[in-house]
Design a protein around this motif. Sequence first.
Motif, mmCIF file in Angstrom:
data_model
loop_
_atom_site.group_PDB
_atom_site.id
_atom_site.type_symbol
_atom_site.label_atom_id
_atom_site.label_comp_id
_atom_site.label_asym_id
_atom_site.label_seq_id
_atom_site.Cartn_x
_atom_site.Cartn_y
_atom_site.Cartn_z
ATOM 1 N N ARG A 129 19.369 -24.740 12.553
ATOM 2 C CA ARG A 129 18.301 -24.969 13.535
ATOM 3 C C ARG A 129 18.620 -24.265 14.857
ATOM 4 N NH1 ARG A 129 14.380 -27.803 12.436
ATOM 5 N NH2 ARG A 129 13.943 -28.577 14.527
ATOM 6 N N ARG A 133 16.256 -21.395 16.593
ATOM 7 C CA ARG A 133 15.855 -21.509 18.000
ATOM 8 C C ARG A 133 16.339 -20.298 18.798
ATOM 9 N NH1 ARG A 133 15.091 -26.346 20.668
ATOM 10 N NH2 ARG A 133 14.121 -26.934 18.704
ATOM 11 N N THR A 137 14.153 -17.584 20.826
ATOM 12 C CA THR A 137 14.437 -17.386 22.253
ATOM 13 C C THR A 137 14.677 -15.914 22.547
ATOM 14 O OG1 THR A 137 15.373 -19.614 22.418
ATOM 15 C CG2 THR A 137 15.963 -18.060 24.156
ATOM 16 N N GLU A 149 13.006 -19.938 26.405
ATOM 17 C CA GLU A 149 13.484 -21.155 25.731
ATOM 18 C C GLU A 149 12.349 -22.136 25.505
ATOM 19 O OE1 GLU A 149 16.879 -22.726 27.800
ATOM 20 O OE2 GLU A 149 18.074 -20.938 27.390
ATOM 21 N N GLY A 150 11.460 -22.273 26.470
ATOM 22 C CA GLY A 150 10.316 -23.169 26.312
ATOM 23 C C GLY A 150 9.405 -22.714 25.191
ATOM 24 N N ALA A 152 10.288 -20.807 22.720
ATOM 25 C CA ALA A 152 11.054 -20.923 21.467
ATOM 26 C C ALA A 152 10.940 -22.327 20.883
ATOM 27 C CB ALA A 152 12.518 -20.552 21.701
ATOM 28 N N ARG A 153 10.980 -23.345 21.723
ATOM 29 C CA ARG A 153 10.827 -24.727 21.243
ATOM 30 C C ARG A 153 9.465 -24.921 20.579
ATOM 31 N NH1 ARG A 153 13.919 -28.782 22.322
ATOM 32 N NH2 ARG A 153 12.223 -30.274 22.533
ATOM 33 N N GLN A 154 8.422 -24.374 21.202
ATOM 34 C CA GLN A 154 7.081 -24.494 20.638
ATOM 35 C C GLN A 154 6.965 -23.744 19.313
ATOM 36 O OE1 GLN A 154 4.949 -22.910 23.992
ATOM 37 N NE2 GLN A 154 4.587 -24.945 24.877
ATOM 38 N N HIS A 156 9.376 -22.999 17.303
ATOM 39 C CA HIS A 156 10.200 -23.680 16.301
ATOM 40 C C HIS A 156 9.424 -24.834 15.672
ATOM 41 C CE1 HIS A 156 14.581 -25.027 15.271
ATOM 42 N NE2 HIS A 156 13.845 -24.853 14.210
ATOM 43 N N LEU A 157 8.660 -25.548 16.480
ATOM 44 C CA LEU A 157 7.817 -26.621 15.926
ATOM 45 C C LEU A 157 6.796 -26.065 14.939
ATOM 46 C CD1 LEU A 157 7.176 -28.818 19.083
ATOM 47 C CD2 LEU A 157 8.446 -29.481 17.039
ATOM 48 N N ASP A 160 8.695 -25.133 11.729
ATOM 49 C CA ASP A 160 9.000 -26.323 10.932
ATOM 50 C C ASP A 160 7.739 -26.888 10.281
ATOM 51 O OD1 ASP A 160 11.676 -26.189 11.658
ATOM 52 O OD2 ASP A 160 11.553 -27.823 13.117
#
Length: 195
Positions: A129, A133, A137, A149-150, A152-154, A156-157, A160
């Motif tokens: 994971r 991420r 990023t 990074e922000g 990348a989090r979105q 990644h969701l 998934d």
Amino acid sequence: MPNRTAAKPSARERILAAANELFYREGVQTVGIDRIIEHAGVAKASLYNTFGSKDELVRAYLESRQANTGERITRALTRFRTPRERLLGVFDAQGELFTEPTYNGCAFVTASAEAALGSSARQAAEKYRAWVRALFTTLAGEAGVADPEGLARQLHLLYDGASLSARMDRDPSAATTARAAAALLLDAALRSPAT
């Protein structure tokens, strides 16, 4: 000329191939060591001499899957020219995986769902994971996003969610839907001023 035959895979390679097939298809907890050694055609001692325990075999299985995923995505991204295309290309690579007849969801989700905290399976899943991420990023940064990074989090969701949808709904188009949503997020992030 003498007839040359291909070298027989090593015991380690056969054990990992058997683990990959059986663990991925049936689950880490469901498949015992005896099934793996039977499927691999090796002695039990070979497994323990090579991996030490089932827990370490699970780690090696997941590390192998991460390496294969990394190679697959890296290969796929060479088809794209711009940073934007490469970032969205991750979802194209994911979609190619979803169309495989043997696709059975994310091996890391399955293995870690069955594993105890601190186990090799959980550690390998966390490492995977973090890799996903970091990939998002890096690609978001190359695309010029102010907050890679922000974003990348979105992303990644979405990644998934697409995997889960492809598995649970048997919907190989889930990656296409995730890619479209990722494009909207990327475009919005590119319009946002730096914070």
